[in-house]
Design an enzyme around this catalytic site. Structure first.
Site, PDB file in Angstrom:
ATOM      1  N   LYS A 136       0.871  -1.192   0.000  1.00 30.23           N
ATOM      2  CA  LYS A 136       0.000   0.000   0.000  1.00 30.23           C
ATOM      3  C   LYS A 136       0.902   1.235   0.000  1.00 30.23           C
ATOM      4  O   LYS A 136       1.880   1.291   0.741  1.00 30.23           O
ATOM      5  CB  LYS A 136      -0.844  -0.042   1.270  1.00 30.23           C
ATOM      6  CG  LYS A 136      -1.802   1.075   1.452  1.00 30.23           C
ATOM      7  CD  LYS A 136      -2.941   1.007   0.515  1.00 30.23           C
ATOM      8  CE  LYS A 136      -3.920  -0.100   0.880  1.00 30.23           C
ATOM      9  NZ  LYS A 136      -4.904  -0.291  -0.179  1.00 30.23           N
ATOM     10  N   ASP A 164      -0.404   0.071  -4.528  1.00 28.99           N
ATOM     11  CA  ASP A 164      -1.786   0.554  -4.558  1.00 28.99           C
ATOM     12  C   ASP A 164      -1.864   1.896  -3.839  1.00 28.99           C
ATOM     13  O   ASP A 164      -1.606   1.974  -2.648  1.00 28.99           O
ATOM     14  CB  ASP A 164      -2.704  -0.451  -3.857  1.00 28.99           C
ATOM     15  CG  ASP A 164      -4.172  -0.045  -4.003  1.00 28.99           C
ATOM     16  OD1 ASP A 164      -5.045  -0.830  -3.603  1.00 28.99           O
ATOM     17  OD2 ASP A 164      -4.443   1.052  -4.521  1.00 28.99           O
ATOM     18  N   GLU A 193      -1.865   0.350  -8.700  1.00 28.36           N
ATOM     19  CA  GLU A 193      -3.316   0.530  -8.784  1.00 28.36           C
ATOM     20  C   GLU A 193      -3.643   2.009  -8.533  1.00 28.36           C
ATOM     21  O   GLU A 193      -3.233   2.569  -7.517  1.00 28.36           O
ATOM     22  CB  GLU A 193      -4.021  -0.299  -7.724  1.00 28.36           C
ATOM     23  CG  GLU A 193      -3.932  -1.788  -7.888  1.00 28.36           C
ATOM     24  CD  GLU A 193      -4.614  -2.520  -6.741  1.00 28.36           C
ATOM     25  OE1 GLU A 193      -5.598  -1.995  -6.191  1.00 28.36           O
ATOM     26  OE2 GLU A 193      -4.128  -3.615  -6.368  1.00 28.36           O
ATOM     27  N   ASP A 216      -8.511  -0.248 -10.533  1.00 26.91           N
ATOM     28  CA  ASP A 216      -9.281  -0.927  -9.488  1.00 26.91           C
ATOM     29  C   ASP A 216     -10.611  -0.176  -9.378  1.00 26.91           C
ATOM     30  O   ASP A 216     -11.607  -0.571  -9.966  1.00 26.91           O
ATOM     31  CB  ASP A 216      -8.487  -0.916  -8.164  1.00 26.91           C
ATOM     32  CG  ASP A 216      -9.212  -1.623  -7.028  1.00 26.91           C
ATOM     33  OD1 ASP A 216      -8.616  -1.815  -5.966  1.00 26.91           O
ATOM     34  OD2 ASP A 216     -10.399  -1.962  -7.199  1.00 26.91           O
ATOM     35  N   LYS A 238     -12.823  -6.762  -7.890  1.00 26.81           N
ATOM     36  CA  LYS A 238     -13.292  -7.070  -6.538  1.00 26.81           C
ATOM     37  C   LYS A 238     -14.764  -7.483  -6.647  1.00 26.81           C
ATOM     38  O   LYS A 238     -15.658  -6.616  -6.641  1.00 26.81           O
ATOM     39  CB  LYS A 238     -13.134  -5.853  -5.633  1.00 26.81           C
ATOM     40  CG  LYS A 238     -11.695  -5.515  -5.273  1.00 26.81           C
ATOM     41  CD  LYS A 238     -11.693  -4.349  -4.305  1.00 26.81           C
ATOM     42  CE  LYS A 238     -10.368  -4.124  -3.652  1.00 26.81           C
ATOM     43  NZ  LYS A 238      -9.178  -4.186  -4.511  1.00 26.81           N
TER      44      LYS A 238
HETATM   45  O1  LIG Z   1      -5.850  -6.665  -3.750  1.00 29.67           O
HETATM   46  C1  LIG Z   1      -5.223  -7.231  -2.833  1.00 29.67           C
HETATM   47  O2  LIG Z   1      -4.128  -7.803  -3.011  1.00 29.67           O
HETATM   48  C2  LIG Z   1      -5.777  -7.285  -1.429  1.00 29.67           C
HETATM   49  C3  LIG Z   1      -7.002  -6.439  -1.220  1.00 29.67           C
HETATM   50  C4  LIG Z   1      -6.655  -4.960  -1.165  1.00 29.67           C
HETATM   51  O3  LIG Z   1      -5.528  -4.567  -1.362  1.00 29.67           O
HETATM   52  C5  LIG Z   1      -7.707  -4.013  -0.885  1.00 29.67           C
HETATM   53  C6  LIG Z   1      -8.944  -4.435  -0.515  1.00 29.67           C
HETATM   54  C7  LIG Z   1      -9.969  -3.499  -0.160  1.00 29.67           C
HETATM   55  C8  LIG Z   1      -9.679  -2.170  -0.103  1.00 29.67           C
HETATM   56  C9  LIG Z   1      -8.283  -1.717  -0.143  1.00 29.67           C
HETATM   57  O4  LIG Z   1      -7.746  -1.783   1.171  1.00 29.67           O
HETATM   58  C10 LIG Z   1      -7.381  -2.560  -1.020  1.00 29.67           C
HETATM   59  C11 LIG Z   1      -7.450  -2.088  -2.470  1.00 29.67           C
HETATM   60  O5  LIG Z   1      -7.781  -0.933  -2.717  1.00 29.67           O
HETATM   61  O6  LIG Z   1      -7.129  -2.854  -3.384  1.00 29.67           O
HETATM   62 MG   LIG Z   2      -6.862  -1.199  -4.894  1.00 35.72          MG
END
Ligand SMILES: O=C(O)CCC(=O)C1=CC=C[C@@H](O)[C@@H]1C(=O)O
Ligand SMILES: [Mg+2]
Length: 326
Positions: A136, A164, A193, A216, A238
């Site tokens: 992150k 991300d 991302e 994303d 997602k």
């Molecule tokens: O994508 C991944 O590897 C794990 C999930 C992840 O990073 C996320 C899940 C939900 C919200 C955020 O915190 C984040 C994202 O933005 O991708």
């Molecule tokens: Mg993301």
């Protein structure tokens, strides 16, 4: 003869889980259990606070309406009639009921790393496939993010890094990040991302600094297919935020036709939906490491185990789960 049971769950999460500046203290969601012709199917409906447009009460109301229709023999259009988390959860339960969800799962998921190269190195050693991890960025100074990302890439020569920023950066901040990445390391950034505030800025950043990007949040907004870039390498899908398995399959097929990677990503679901996402990823994106490393944010698993997870497993009699009055 059709039968439906519904439940609500509440799972404590580890301290420090932040979703867009909001601290998540617990993860709540719904479970749906379908019975027909001696078959059983389960689904999880868990709108993600700060990300989903629907909240849990709305999802519960929609689930109750869908249940009435299904018991009356109606075959609703999930994505047209229901919110994404509801469409996703019900589509999983129907897929299990009809035997359409593969049994094998892809549990080798990209580990989330928080800054300790030794911890990440140990996790990568256990991965059988490509050494890919996710970090992150955008929560602290962009310079710091760049230095840490470059450190990981230099310290672990076979590492591919996913980043991300959740649209945190201006073009100036993104440039500060990029300035800390050695040119020779840039090609091992699998993607960032949503680096910048808007897709247009992200595409400008990618072209200026020759760094790959992924959509994303943009995958859930209008005109996705118009936002093309030579530096776009992946869609992050997602399902809890996007919709039914069928809708996800259509986007996966489009991404693959465009030469893009489709990454199945967690919306911080319980082990029930996470294991279903691992199975879905194995079935439809077998050559891509999914982004499902979020179970360790929770204090328990629910109904189904994630492969090799040491977390306790809660069953239907646990205090974490209560039947819904229907
Ligand atoms: O994508 C991944 O590897 C794990 C999930 C992840 O990073 C996320 C899940 C939900 C919200 C955020 O915190 C984040 C994202 O933005 O991708
Ligand atoms: Mg993301």
């Amino acid at each position: 003869m059709r039968r439906v049971n519904c439940y609500r769950y509440t799972i404590p999460v580890e301290t420090g889980v932040i979703l867009r500046q909001r601290r998540l203290k617990q993860r709540e969601g719904l479970l749906v259990e379908l019975h027909e012709n001696g078959q059983v199917g389960w689904g999880e409906i868990a709108p993600l606070p700060e990300f989903s447009g629907e909240d849990l009460p709305q999802a519960e109301q929609q689930l109750k309406q869908w249940r009435i229709n299904w018991l009356n023999g109606q075959d609703d259009d999930l994505d047209r009639q229901y919110a994404p988390s509801v469409a996703f959860g019900i589509s999983c339960a129907l897929a299990e009921l009809q035997g359409d969800l593969g049994s094998e799962g892809c549990y080798d998921t990209a580990p989330l790393c928080y800054g300790d190269p030794d911890e990440l190195y140990a996790k990568l050693q256990q991965m059988s496939g490509e050494k890919v991890a996710k970090m992150k960025v955008g929560l602290y100074e962009a310079n710091r993010d760049g230095l840490i990302a470059d450190m990981f890439l230099t310290a672990i020569p076979d590492l591919k890094l996913r980043l991300d920023a959740n649209r945190a950066w201006t073009l100036e901040k993104a440039a500060q990040f990029a300035a800390k990445i050695a040119e020779s390391n840039k090609k091992r950034i699998q993607f960032i991302e949503e680096p910048c505030r808007t897709p247009a800025m992200s595409m400008q950043f990618a072209a200026q600094h020759n760094i790959a990007i992924a959509w994303d949040e943009t995958t859930r907004e209008p005109n996705l297919f118009a936002k093309k870039s030579d530096h776009l390498t992946a869609f992050i899908i997602k399902p809890t935020l996007f919709g039914s398995l069928q809708k996800c399959i259509s986007l996966i097929e489009y991404a693959h036709k465009q030469g893009l990677t489709a990454v199945i990503s967690s919306s911080i679901e319980s082990s029930l939906a996470l294991t279903q996402l691992a199975r879905f990823a194995a079935q439809y994106t077998p050559d891509t490491t999914p982004g499902l490393d979020t179970l360790n944010l929770m204090q328990t698993q629910l109904l189904r185990r994630w492969q090799n997870s040491p977390l306790p497993l809660a069953d239907l009699n646990s205090p974490f789960i209560t039947p819904l009055a229907l």
